[in-house]
Every structure is written in structure tokens, then in C-alpha cells.
Design a protein around this motif. Structure first.
Motif, mmCIF file in Angstrom:
data_model
loop_
_atom_site.group_PDB
_atom_site.id
_atom_site.type_symbol
_atom_site.label_atom_id
_atom_site.label_comp_id
_atom_site.label_asym_id
_atom_site.label_seq_id
_atom_site.Cartn_x
_atom_site.Cartn_y
_atom_site.Cartn_z
ATOM 1 N N ARG A 61 0.744 -1.028 0.025
ATOM 2 C CA ARG A 61 0.061 -0.067 -0.115
ATOM 3 C C ARG A 61 0.913 1.304 0.064
ATOM 4 N N VAL A 62 0.526 2.111 -0.786
ATOM 5 C CA VAL A 62 0.939 3.660 -0.619
ATOM 6 C C VAL A 62 -0.095 4.661 -0.337
ATOM 7 N N ASP A 63 0.083 5.277 0.701
ATOM 8 C CA ASP A 63 -0.823 6.168 1.195
ATOM 9 C C ASP A 63 -0.470 7.592 0.826
ATOM 10 N N ALA A 64 -1.595 8.471 0.405
ATOM 11 C CA ALA A 64 -1.470 9.778 0.133
ATOM 12 C C ALA A 64 -2.431 10.446 -0.270
ATOM 13 N N ASP A 65 -2.593 11.591 -0.084
ATOM 14 C CA ASP A 65 -4.155 12.478 -0.421
ATOM 15 C C ASP A 65 -4.361 12.310 -1.836
ATOM 16 N N ASP A 66 -5.538 12.698 -2.075
ATOM 17 C CA ASP A 66 -6.172 12.354 -3.586
ATOM 18 C C ASP A 66 -5.349 12.965 -4.736
ATOM 19 N N ALA A 67 -4.899 14.272 -4.255
ATOM 20 C CA ALA A 67 -3.993 15.090 -5.247
ATOM 21 C C ALA A 67 -2.797 14.429 -5.549
ATOM 22 N N GLY A 68 -2.313 13.759 -4.467
ATOM 23 C CA GLY A 68 -0.883 13.375 -4.594
ATOM 24 C C GLY A 68 -0.938 11.961 -5.381
ATOM 25 N N ILE A 69 -2.099 11.170 -5.269
ATOM 26 C CA ILE A 69 -1.847 9.780 -6.068
ATOM 27 C C ILE A 69 -2.204 10.178 -7.571
ATOM 28 N N MET A 70 -3.213 11.237 -7.656
ATOM 29 C CA MET A 70 -3.370 11.540 -9.283
ATOM 30 C C MET A 70 -2.155 11.981 -9.951
ATOM 31 N N ALA A 71 -1.348 12.734 -9.019
ATOM 32 C CA ALA A 71 -0.109 13.408 -9.759
ATOM 33 C C ALA A 71 1.020 12.251 -10.033
ATOM 34 N N ARG A 72 1.143 11.435 -8.838
ATOM 35 C CA ARG A 72 1.929 10.278 -8.939
ATOM 36 C C ARG A 72 1.609 9.307 -10.118
ATOM 37 N N LEU A 73 0.248 9.075 -10.307
ATOM 38 C CA LEU A 73 0.039 8.143 -11.406
ATOM 39 C C LEU A 73 0.344 8.861 -12.738
ATOM 40 N N LYS A 74 -0.020 10.114 -12.877
ATOM 41 C CA LYS A 74 0.404 10.757 -14.178
ATOM 42 C C LYS A 74 1.922 10.846 -14.558
#
Length: 355
Positions: A61-74
């Protein structure tokens, strides 16, 4: 209907523990699932343990806020190791879908259990990019000794002159409020919604600040008399063993707005399979597990969320007390409209002076 859903669910849970075709067996043989999660609730640990126990699949598991997850995926692009994405708020799923971050999937179980308005609209080939897995109602909390329930039984009445100087609410640009305002724009139209926003601003007891729990505490403290909150924040106070929280809960009551019209606004927490998931079959298994009665009860009892799956029974006294033990009417428009309306709503907020 419930019987058929139970039969379908039982068949799927059996499949969770065994092979489901050559492709699925090859995927599961790696016995791993990479999860990017914006959920940060201690009770969710039980969800992950339950899935691993049922399937033998280990969760990284990687925990982050929603914006952080979206940025990481991109940033990761096709090299991303993510299999499943858990986010909170329908507008975020809408943005992720528009940005091509999710993989459309087919699951008979999820399509049967999750209502159509709480999941993505199917692609041309029938694939679905995200599923709501739990819901939270946007309710109105009020001071029991100062406000009459009939004065706050609809969202529209938050802008009524009778409530001038009484309203506490968090920032208008917070996703919880943006989602509410986005659905109101769908129900009332842009002009009426903007006029309503101006009316809410005129009725504020103080400028927006803090989170939803802060609004409820402000009502109990007499700073204001009416607050807007997600249902699970009030339920947490009701179930707390802290005397200060119990004192707050004792001073307030709640209504589920618009029961005589379109119903109370609900938002979602949910999941999607990542566009480049290295273990897509394991990812689908995990989402199917989250729609099971076991997992849905974790959502209800662990974080005071309403189950999204049809036919699930749960035992949470706070949620039951909030509704008098009766079902409440929810809006039925597709939850993705909150994302479609987001830009227009932000412009309306700016014109209304709603910070």
C-alpha cells in the motif's frame, strides 16, 4: 432480487479463493496487489487483512492524499506499479477518468451490486472505469434548542432570510461542498444556484473555516446555529467515548435535506483499476471484495459510511439514530455530474464571494 444478489455474491467469493481461468491464475500466482489509497481510516486495516485472508494476495500500500495520488499516477505513466486506486469524492474520479488514469473493467458482481448512478458510465464496449463503494450524506446539523427542523429541511432553506446570521460551513472550494453545489446546479440550474450561493453567504455567522467537525462543534458552542456536514463526522461524535464529544452530540440534531423533493445529496468513496495495472485480475478481485457484505460492514461500522452495495444489512446505532432507523431518500442523478459542473460552480462561488 436480494436472493439473486446473494447467489451471485456467493459464487464470486468462492472464485476469490481459487483460479478463474488461465489468465486469472497467472495473475493471482504473483499473489500481490499494489494499492494507492487516499483513505486514511484505521478501520480499513481490517479490510486489507480480510482480503489477504480470503485470497492469499498480499497488499502493498501507498498512502497519500487524492491530489498526490493523481499526480503520482500521471508522473509514473505506463511504468506505474499501481493496481487499484482508492479515492474519496466523485469529482476526483471524474477527473481521473477524463485524464485516462483508470482501466475500464467488466465485473458482473460489481455491476449487479453497485447502483448505476454510483459508478462510471460504461464505455462503448461496456467497461466501467470506477465504482462507488461507500457513501456519505451531506446533512444539515442544527442547535436543538434554537432552530426548528422545518426551517432547515432543504438545502434551499440555508439561504432563507429566516436563517440569517446562523450558518457555519467550511470553505466553498472544498471538494465536499463543490460536489454538493455541483448537484444543486443540476437540480436548480445555474442562475438559481448562484442566487442561492449568495443567499448562503449572506446568512453566514462567520467566514468559512475549519472542517466539518469544526462546524458541528461551533453549533454546540453557540457560534452559529446551523452547519453543513458529512454524516460520518456527526456519527463519530455520537459514538465517541469522550465526554466533550458526547456533550457536542447532545446539543445538536440533524436533518437529511430535501426528502420531499429530489433527496439528500450523497457523495462516494470508491475504487478503480489503474490504467497500467500489472495485476488487473487481482485488482478486480479486490474491488469485488470491497463490495461484499463483510467489507461493506467495515465501511459502515468502522468509519460510519453508508454501504453502496445493494441489499447490505449493517448495525451502526449512530447511523440508525440519525435517521430514526428508517431509510432516507437520496438523489438519483448520476454522481459524475459533480465533476462535469465543477468549473461552472467555482466561477459561481467567485461571483458570490463564497470563499
Amino acid at each position: 432480487m436480494i436472493s439473486s444478489l446473494k447467489t451471485l455474491l456467493a459464487a464470486c467469493l468462492v472464485a476469490l479463493g481459487g483460479a478463474a481461468g488461465a489468465a486469472d491464475a497467472a495473475d493471482a500466482s504473483q499473489q500481490v496487489l499494489n494499492l494507492y489509497s487516499a483513505r486514511h481510516y484505521p478501520s480499513d486495516e481490517m479490510l486489507y487483512e480480510g482480503f489477504t485472508k480470503a485470497t492469499g494476495i498480499k497488499i502493498n500500500r501507498v498512502d497519500a492524499d487524492d491530489a498526490g495520488i493523481m499526480a503520482r499516477l500521471k508522473a509514473e505513466g505506463s511504468a506505474s506499479p499501481a493496481d487499484v486506486i482508492l479515492l474519496v469524492d466523485a469529482a476526483r474520479f471524474y477527473r481521473g477518468e477524463q485524464d485516462g488514469l483508470f482501466k475500464p473493467v467488466r465485473s458482473k458482481l460489481l455491476e449487479e451490486l453497485i447502483p448505476a448512478n454510483l459508478r462510471a458510465t460504461p464505455d462503448a464496449d461496456g467497461g466501467i472505469q470506477w465504482f462507488g463503494l461507500s457513501t456519505r450524506a451531506r446533512i444539515i446539523v442544527y442547535a436543538k434548542d434554537k432552530v426548528q427542523a422545518q426551517d432547515v429541511d432543504s438545502y434551499e432553506k440555508l439561504a432563507d432570510p429566516v436563517n440569517k446570521g446562523k450558518v457555519c460551513i467550511r470553505s466553498g472550494s472544498h471538494p465536499y461542498n463543490l460536489s454538493l453545489f455541483g448537484t444543486l446546479a443540476e437540480h436548480m440550474g445555474e442562475a438559481k444556484t448562484e442566487a442561492w450561493l449568495k443567499g448562503v453567504v449572506a446568512n453566514m455567522a462567520r467566514p468559512p473555516k475549519g472542517g466539518d467537525t469544526d462546524q458541528i462543534r461551533a453549533v454546540a458552542a453557540g457560534e452559529c446555529e446551523i452547519a453543513v456536514s458529512n454524516s460520518y463526522y456527526l456519527a463519530r461524535l455520537m459514538r465517541s467515548d469522550k465526554p466533550a464529544d458526547q456533550a457536542v452530540a447532545a446539543k445538536v440534531a440533524a436533518v437529511f435535506p430535501n426528502q420531499d423533493s429530489w433527496g439528500t445529496h450523497v457523495n462516494i468513496a470508491g475504487g478503480a483499476v489503474a490504467r497500467h495495472a500489472p495485476h488487473p485480475q487481482n485488482a478486480i478481485k479486490f474491488l469485488e471484495y470491497l463490495a461484499s457484505p463483510e467489507a461493506q460492514n467495515y465501511f459502515a461500522n468502522g468509519n460510519n459510511e453508508w454501504p453502496a452495495a445493494k441489499g447490505v444489512k449493517f448495525d451502526n446505532t449512530a447511523l440508525q439514530d440519525m435517521t430514526g432507523g428508517k431509510p432516507f431518500k437520496t438523489e438519483t442523478i448520476h454522481i459524475s455530474v459533480v465533476g462535469k459542473n465543477m468549473a461552472r460552480v467555482q466561477q459561481m462561488l467567485d461571483r458570490a464571494g463564497f470563499r
